[in-house]
Design a protein around this motif. Structure first.
Motif: not given
Ligand code: TRP
Length: 462
Positions: A51-76
């Motif tokens: 959770i700490a070593a894989v989950g947390l970093p990937i959580m940040m990665a997914e959220l940052l891709i979403g916030r940066k693009t402001q699009k749902s997953v395909v467009g993002a």
């Protein structure tokens, strides 16, 4: 015409919605069971590490891709990395579609068990009654299963229909505090039971002699499932975050809440089960056994205030499941809304109906339809439900997660991800360099190991 993108009304609203997505049947049904199966302690520790070593970093990665693009997953994925990466987004949408199609069936059971436990609360628990027989009988009734899962699907559509703030966020704000309150009530009651000491030792004292390689893989796979990672759900929720809201702090909170709730649920269930002589041996046989066979009876025969806590427990399961199903539907619906220019109302109903067509197969796969109940593609997984769950958990989430990690770590530049992660009020403990190291090396290596293990050795870790 597209409307301007909806946003969460506040940071709290977002954290609650995302926590609602993460906290679900994975916490209440899957985690306690796999902890039991893998002999507790050491497995729990490995899970926490994942959770700490894989989950947390990937959580940040997914959220940052979403916030940066402001699009749902395909467009993002297309916008953040490149047109070809739309395929990864599409894989996520497909994954959401399949996962939701069978998740609703178990969610529907919580409705039935709520009704049953209410009956016992008022009418008394019938002497000599077998909850094992009850479980088998209800699961094999096609009409009942279809009605329950349809009810749950309709509820899911009804929430997503009203959109990000008025639907998803409102329900999360309302249900999460209730969920947590019920859980704490149950914890207090469970800790007073004679088995609680043994339960705590089982869960928290590591015994590495019991740890098998397959348990490590199982812990890693479950950390994806429980945090709703690997299929763009967090990309989608991230796309509704307004600029200057901290992704880092939010990720940490979501991960901590999800983990806490899984651990509390496990302490509760084990305290109850370990309080009864011989129950520990009986439970071992099936994943559904703990939640739908052992516990319903034990509430009435063993648990202090069980007459009240019994029905409340299934309310808890239903609330947790609903805040997850809405996020699954949102992944699929927001894709249709963003990429095919369909309005939200039409899109949610359309997607909900299409997904329900497949829910039918899962709903009749517990004995009522021979073909769907006996279908066996993967070894040891019988029936449509188990087959779909195995495919999603073992194949789709890890491969999707691997692609997302590689995208964020290797295809986005240092400047891009840094700007996104530092844009908000970042907490003092956060180190961008550490995140980048984890997302480039640690997470891909760990997830790559699962994918290789699953693809080439067929290890079952779900
Ligand atoms: N996290 C959910 C649970 O623990 C299950 C889940 C996996 C999920 N992926 C998801 C929920 C994506 C919503 C969106 O039950």
């Amino acid at each position: 015409m597209q409307e301007p993108r909806a946003h969460w009304s506040s940071n709290v609203g977002f954290v609650l919605a995302a926590t609602g997505s993460a906290v679900g049947l994975g916490n209440l049904w899957k985690f306690p069971f796999i902890t039991f199966e893998n002999d507790g302690g050491a497995f729990v520790l490995v899970y926490l590490l994942c959770i700490a070593a894989v989950g947390l970093p990937i959580m940040m990665a997914e959220l940052l891709i979403g916030r940066k693009t402001q699009k749902s997953v395909v467009g993002a994925m297309k916008d953040a990395i490149g047109p070809a990466w739309g395929v990864v987004g599409a894989w996520g949408v497909l994954c959401g579609f399949i996962l939701l199609s069978y998740y609703t069936v178990i969610a529907g059971w919580s409705l039935h068990y709520f009704a049953r436990t209410m009956q016992w609360t008022f009418g008394g628990f019938p002497a000599g009654f077998s909850t094992g027989d009850l479980f088998g009988a209800q699961a094999a009734k096609a009409g009942l299963q279809l009605a329950l899962s349809l009810a749950f699907s309709v509820a899911t559509v009804a929430v997503v229909y009203f959109g990000v703030q008025k639907g998803i966020e409102r329900i999360a704000r309302l249900f999460l505090p209730i969920l947590f309150g019920i859980l704490l009530l149950m914890l207090v009651s469970a800790l007073g039971m004679s088995g609680s000491g043994e339960a705590l030792v089982f869960i928290f004292r590591p015994n590495f002699a019991e740890l098998e390689p397959s348990s490590v893989l199982e812990a890693l796979g479950h950390s994806f499932f429980t945090l709703s990672l690997g299929m763009g759900a967090m990309v989608t929720y991230g796309s509704y975050i307004a600029r200057h809201q901290s992704i880092v702090k939010a990720s940490a909170l979501i991960v901590v809440f999800d983990t806490l709730i899984a651990l509390i649920a496990t302490v509760i269930m084990f305290s109850v089960i370990f309080s009864v002589a011989g129950m520990r041996e009986q439970v071992g046989a099936s994943t559904v056994g703990m939640l739908f066979i052992s516990l319903p009876e034990l509430f009435y025969t063993q648990v202090p205030f069980g007459r009240i806590l019994g029905p409340l427990f299934y309310v808890l399961v239903a609330l947790a499941a609903l805040t997850s199903t809405i996020s699954l539907l949102e992944v699929v619906a927001s894709y249709v809304i963003d990429e095919h220019d369909v309005d939200r109302h039409k899109a949610t109903i359309l997607c909900g109906a299409a997904i329900f067509a497949f829910t039918i197969f899962a709903a009749i796969s517990f004995g009522s339809a021979p073909f769907f109940s006996t279908l066996a593609i993967f070894e040891g997984k019988t029936g449509w439900f188990s087959t779909a769950d195995h495919f999603v958990s073992n194949w789709m989430l890890p491969t999707g997660g691997l692609a997302i990690t590689i995208a964020a770590g290797w295809f986005m530049t240092r400047e891009e991800t840094r700007a996104e992660l530092a844009d908000g009020n970042e907490p003092g403990w956060f180190s961008y360099g550490a995140w980048r190291f984890f997302i480039r090396y640690v997470a891909p290596a760990a997830v790559g190991a699962i994918v290789v293990a699953v693809l080439f050795f067929g290890r079952d870790f779900s």
